[in-house]
Scaffold this motif. Sequence first.
Motif, PDB file in Angstrom:
ATOM      1  N   SER A 156      53.304  12.390   3.721  1.00  0.00           N
ATOM      2  CA  SER A 156      52.551  11.201   3.286  1.00  0.00           C
ATOM      3  C   SER A 156      53.020  10.671   1.938  1.00  0.00           C
ATOM      4  O   SER A 156      52.842   9.493   1.649  1.00  0.00           O
ATOM      5  N   ILE A 157      53.617  11.515   1.116  1.00  0.00           N
ATOM      6  CA  ILE A 157      54.135  11.047  -0.175  1.00  0.00           C
ATOM      7  C   ILE A 157      55.151   9.938   0.075  1.00  0.00           C
ATOM      8  O   ILE A 157      55.022   8.827  -0.453  1.00  0.00           O
ATOM      9  N   SER A 181      54.428   1.195  -0.527  1.00  0.00           N
ATOM     10  CA  SER A 181      54.206   0.515  -1.814  1.00  0.00           C
ATOM     11  C   SER A 181      55.294  -0.519  -2.101  1.00  0.00           C
ATOM     12  O   SER A 181      55.054  -1.491  -2.818  1.00  0.00           O
ATOM     13  N   GLN A 182      56.468  -0.319  -1.533  1.00  0.00           N
ATOM     14  CA  GLN A 182      57.582  -1.224  -1.793  1.00  0.00           C
ATOM     15  C   GLN A 182      57.347  -2.614  -1.214  1.00  0.00           C
ATOM     16  O   GLN A 182      57.992  -3.580  -1.615  1.00  0.00           O
ATOM     17  N   PHE A 212      50.601  -2.470  -4.925  1.00  0.00           N
ATOM     18  CA  PHE A 212      51.683  -1.522  -5.217  1.00  0.00           C
ATOM     19  C   PHE A 212      51.116  -0.282  -5.904  1.00  0.00           C
ATOM     20  O   PHE A 212      51.361   0.853  -5.491  1.00  0.00           O
ATOM     21  N   ARG A 213      50.325  -0.503  -6.944  1.00  0.00           N
ATOM     22  CA  ARG A 213      49.765   0.599  -7.736  1.00  0.00           C
ATOM     23  C   ARG A 213      48.866   1.495  -6.879  1.00  0.00           C
ATOM     24  O   ARG A 213      48.915   2.725  -6.979  1.00  0.00           O
ATOM     25  N   ASN A 214      48.051   0.882  -6.032  1.00  0.00           N
ATOM     26  CA  ASN A 214      47.163   1.674  -5.173  1.00  0.00           C
ATOM     27  C   ASN A 214      47.935   2.543  -4.200  1.00  0.00           C
ATOM     28  O   ASN A 214      47.567   3.699  -3.964  1.00  0.00           O
ATOM     29  N   ALA A 240      52.927   9.717 -11.319  1.00  0.00           N
ATOM     30  CA  ALA A 240      51.891   9.494 -12.337  1.00  0.00           C
ATOM     31  C   ALA A 240      52.386   8.519 -13.401  1.00  0.00           C
ATOM     32  O   ALA A 240      51.633   7.637 -13.849  1.00  0.00           O
ATOM     33  N   ALA A 241      53.645   8.643 -13.793  1.00  0.00           N
ATOM     34  CA  ALA A 241      54.211   7.725 -14.789  1.00  0.00           C
ATOM     35  C   ALA A 241      54.254   6.304 -14.244  1.00  0.00           C
ATOM     36  O   ALA A 241      53.961   5.347 -14.963  1.00  0.00           O
ATOM     37  N   ILE A 242      54.602   6.144 -12.964  1.00  0.00           N
ATOM     38  CA  ILE A 242      54.622   4.811 -12.359  1.00  0.00           C
ATOM     39  C   ILE A 242      53.219   4.207 -12.373  1.00  0.00           C
ATOM     40  O   ILE A 242      53.023   3.051 -12.759  1.00  0.00           O
TER      41      ILE A 242
END
Length: 115
Positions: A43-44, A51-52, A60-62, A107-109
């Motif tokens: 799922s990752i 998201s792309q 995208f963020r969600n 997490a950084a994204i």
Amino acid sequence: MKQNDLLTRTFTFGVDCLKFLRTLPNDPESKLVRFQLGKSATSIGANYEESQAGSSKGDFRNKVKIALRNARESNFWLRILENLDGYNSEEFKHLLNESSELKNILAAIVNNTKL
């Protein structure tokens, strides 16, 4: 067009986890972990891929947040295996390390995506 390295890494992580899961014994605990880790690890990449094509920065963020949750879950199940059965192979160490790195990158994204 530049290749998105994170798309490749998340896809490869999912495939590598599925290959590793084939090696687990058939006891009840391993069956549980096999199912949960198989779902979260794949799922990752699926959610990061999705998201792309986000319709907005928020979308995208969600989607990246969902990928992050799955990376955290995958790391959890790998740590369960490490403590339950003492896995210590290079393949396993790579999966555990990659799950941590993917968590940090995702997490950084999320943190750097301004809405």
